[in-house]
Write a protein that holds these residues in place. Structure first.
Motif, PDB file in Angstrom:
ATOM      1  N   PHE A 224      37.302  47.132  39.528  1.00 49.03           N
ATOM      2  CA  PHE A 224      36.757  46.697  40.807  1.00 49.03           C
ATOM      3  C   PHE A 224      35.432  45.956  40.649  1.00 49.03           C
ATOM      4  O   PHE A 224      35.243  44.866  41.181  1.00 49.03           O
ATOM      5  N   SER A 225      34.499  46.585  39.942  1.00 50.70           N
ATOM      6  CA  SER A 225      33.183  45.981  39.774  1.00 50.70           C
ATOM      7  C   SER A 225      33.284  44.663  39.031  1.00 50.70           C
ATOM      8  O   SER A 225      32.540  43.719  39.302  1.00 50.70           O
ATOM      9  N   GLY A 226      34.222  44.588  38.084  1.00 49.30           N
ATOM     10  CA  GLY A 226      34.422  43.351  37.353  1.00 49.30           C
ATOM     11  C   GLY A 226      34.836  42.213  38.266  1.00 49.30           C
ATOM     12  O   GLY A 226      34.346  41.079  38.147  1.00 49.30           O
ATOM     13  N   PHE A 227      35.702  42.508  39.205  1.00 47.52           N
ATOM     14  CA  PHE A 227      36.150  41.504  40.169  1.00 47.52           C
ATOM     15  C   PHE A 227      34.970  40.989  40.979  1.00 47.52           C
ATOM     16  O   PHE A 227      34.781  39.786  41.162  1.00 47.52           O
ATOM     17  N   LYS A 228      34.160  41.893  41.472  1.00 42.26           N
ATOM     18  CA  LYS A 228      32.991  41.514  42.263  1.00 42.26           C
ATOM     19  C   LYS A 228      32.025  40.666  41.447  1.00 42.26           C
ATOM     20  O   LYS A 228      31.485  39.665  41.930  1.00 42.26           O
ATOM     21  N   ASN A 229      31.767  41.071  40.207  1.00 43.67           N
ATOM     22  CA  ASN A 229      30.823  40.355  39.360  1.00 43.67           C
ATOM     23  C   ASN A 229      31.257  38.920  39.114  1.00 43.67           C
ATOM     24  O   ASN A 229      30.432  37.999  39.063  1.00 43.67           O
TER      25      ASN A 229
END
Length: 550
Positions: A224-229
């Motif tokens: 999830f955080s990777g997508f946002k980043n």
């Protein structure tokens, strides 16, 4: 609740003039409408979706698409100066899994097959607040993947297909190691994403390889955080909506018209379900448009010519994914993927969902439609040709030899002879040839002089016919492994058992030579180039995406 029992039960098609396919045989493993039906829904049926607003399959599918389309495009900078970005590349997380794959692996055909998973692990900063509540484990709070995608890049690296496997697919999971305890788990029938839940990426790779016969060369995981980043590193993605959004489940509020989405809002957008007519078609279309915009921005001159922005983007993308060391450390391979992924903006990549139907045993699960799914897998396995220029083409000079003529399968007549001890093999191969358009004119048997099965498949043609070598070359090129055509025909064993076949109406011209395909023990398959309607109807290309309000 979606009731899959209202959908006709999927059955395997009738064999072409066929005796029953033998269990365990290669055929058993293989096994345009005016208004094409909508692409199948990859998300879990309403009856068994979890809480937290869902978004499951399609949300995670977008994460995986972004992971490969963007994370690999980041290495486009290496084409202009790898040393500038070397430190950023070092941020890629690596995980070695080869020792945990305990099943026999398919052969490497020269194509590049990358397994993509969108992981909803709760481990790591910023991940625990997203998605469904899972039973907590001591270290990670649980993880699973609602997305499994296989990205196939051809041996020539000139085309690609992304195959999405619905998470609710009921399949045979092979024996695997438990990711935590390393203890061997017995084979079982279960949902395909359960392989990742218990066995991690190694079990997922082994499951895909066992089910499809396709060698998985590498893998990429994104969370999830990777997508946002990734979205934030691009400076946001602009979308356009016909009407506003106020959805509590995805925690998204947007006005009608254009909006620039940061990473947080983008995650809500790709999870959005209750919008417009609420159909899966509309939601999938929105996601595909979003991905196209991400790739377009990642490959724009604005990014690629700005060293600082590109370095920041590469660092964000690299730190957002996990890869196998062989891929992460292989700059040339990453560049190959990047250059292929760039074709997304030109329609060079096809997005396909496995053809599926309702599971007769459970209305909330699906099974793969056969033989359609197997034909899709075979098309990937038999995509083995690497084009090499001829001496005359590369030097501009003539070799003096007669140029080869490429014929269509419809122009080739074939007599199929079974050179093995497997009953019904000639019919099985004839079925495959007929589906590809070859004109099968007869079925029979051939027995080698020593009375044993013929070890290798052969193609024979009559020496006296001038055009025969061209016909033989077309037939041989459709067989895996490819046999070398030979002059002179073989005698049919026991002519009384030979079965003439009436060819279709579109028969070749009178006088067309008849080729002989003598099937040997090494025969694997006929190359699949004509995919079933169910596959074509669930396939779209990037060029078909429309940049408009949705």
């Amino acid at each position: 609740m979606t009731d899959y029992r209202s959908v006709p039960v999927v059955t395997s098609g009738q064999d072409y003039r066929a005796a029953p396919t033998q269990p365990g045989s290669r055929m058993a493993r293989r096994a345009a409408a005016a208004a094409p039906p909508p692409p199948p829904d990859d998300r879990p049926p309403r009856g068994h979706r979890g809480g937290g607003g869902g978004g499951g399959q399609n949300k995670m599918r977008v994460l995986a698409w972004v992971s490969i389309g963007v994370t690999t495009l980041m290495v486009a900078g290496a084409l202009t100066g790898y040393t500038v970005y070397r430190d950023a590349f070092g941020n890629i997380k690596k995980k070695s899994v080869n020792s945990d794959i305990i099943n026999p692996r398919p052969v490497d055909t020269g194509a590049l097959n990358v397994l993509l998973v969108g992981s909803d692990t709760r481990a790591g900063k910023g991940n625990a607040r997203y998605g469904q509540q899972l039973a907590r484990t001591a270290d990670a709070g649980g993880k699973r993947t609602d997305t499994i995608i296989l990205m196939h890049i051809s041996p020539n690296r000139d085309k690609a297909r992304l195959i999405s496997f619905p998470r609710d697919s009921m399949v045979e999971i092979p024996k695997c190691k438990n990711e935590t305890t390393k203890q061997e788990m017995a084979p079982r029938r279960d949902m395909i994403n359960s392989a990742y839940n218990s066995g991690g990426i190694a079990c997922t790779i082994s499951t895909i390889e066992t089910l499809t016969g396709i060698r998985v060369n590498h893998f990429v995981e994104v969370d999830f955080s990777g997508f946002k980043n990734i979205v934030d590193a691009l400076g946001g993605i602009e979308i356009c909506l016909k009407s506003g959004v106020n959805d509590k489940n995805s925690k998204l509020v947007l006005p009608p018209g254009k909006s620039l989405l940061n990473g947080e809002k983008a995650l809500g957008y790709v999870r959005l379900r209750h919008y417009g007519d609420g159909s899966d078609i509309q939601r999938i279309r929105r996601q595909q448009i979003f991905l196209s915009k991400v790739v377009a921005k990642a490959t724009s001159s604005e990014l690629l010519t700005d060293v600082g922005k590109l370095r920041d983007f590469i660092a964000a993308a690299a730190g957002s994914v996990t890869m196998d060391p062989e891929l992460a450390n292989d700059t040339e391979q990453l560049i190959n993927i990047a250059m292929s992924a760039k074709e997304m903006t030109a329609g060079g990549v096809k997005f396909t969902t496995i053809p599926w139907g309702p599971d007769p045993e459970d209305k909330n699960r699906v099974v793969w439609k056969q033989p359609d799914a197997s034909e899709l897998f075979t098309s990937i396995k038999t995509d083995t040709e690497v084009a090499t220029p001829s001496p005359s083409a590369s030097t501009g000079t003539s070799t003096g030899a007669k140029p080869k003529v490429t014929l269509k399968p419809e122009q080739v007549k074939v007599q199929v002879l079974n050179g093995t001890k497997t009953v019904g093999k000639a019919r099985e191969v004839a079925d495959q040839l007929a589906k590809e358009g070859f004109n099968v004119v007869g079925l029979g048997n051939y027995e080698a002089p020593d009375g044993k099965s013929l070890p290798k498949t052969e193609v024979h043609y009559a020496k006296a016919v001038e055009s025969a070598p061209d016909h033989a070359g077309t037939l041989a090129g459709a067989v895996v492994p490819k046999p070398a055509p030979a002059e002179g025909k073989v005698a049919v064993t026991n002519p009384a058992t030979y079965t003439p076949v009436t060819p279709p109406k579109s028969t070749p011209a009178k006088g067309t030579p008849i080729m002989q395909l003598v099937v040997g023990e090494d025969f694997e398959s006929v190359k699949v180039t004509k995919l079933p309607d169910s596959v074509n109807n669930s396939t779209i290309t990037a060029s078909e995406q429309k940049n408009a309000c949705t």
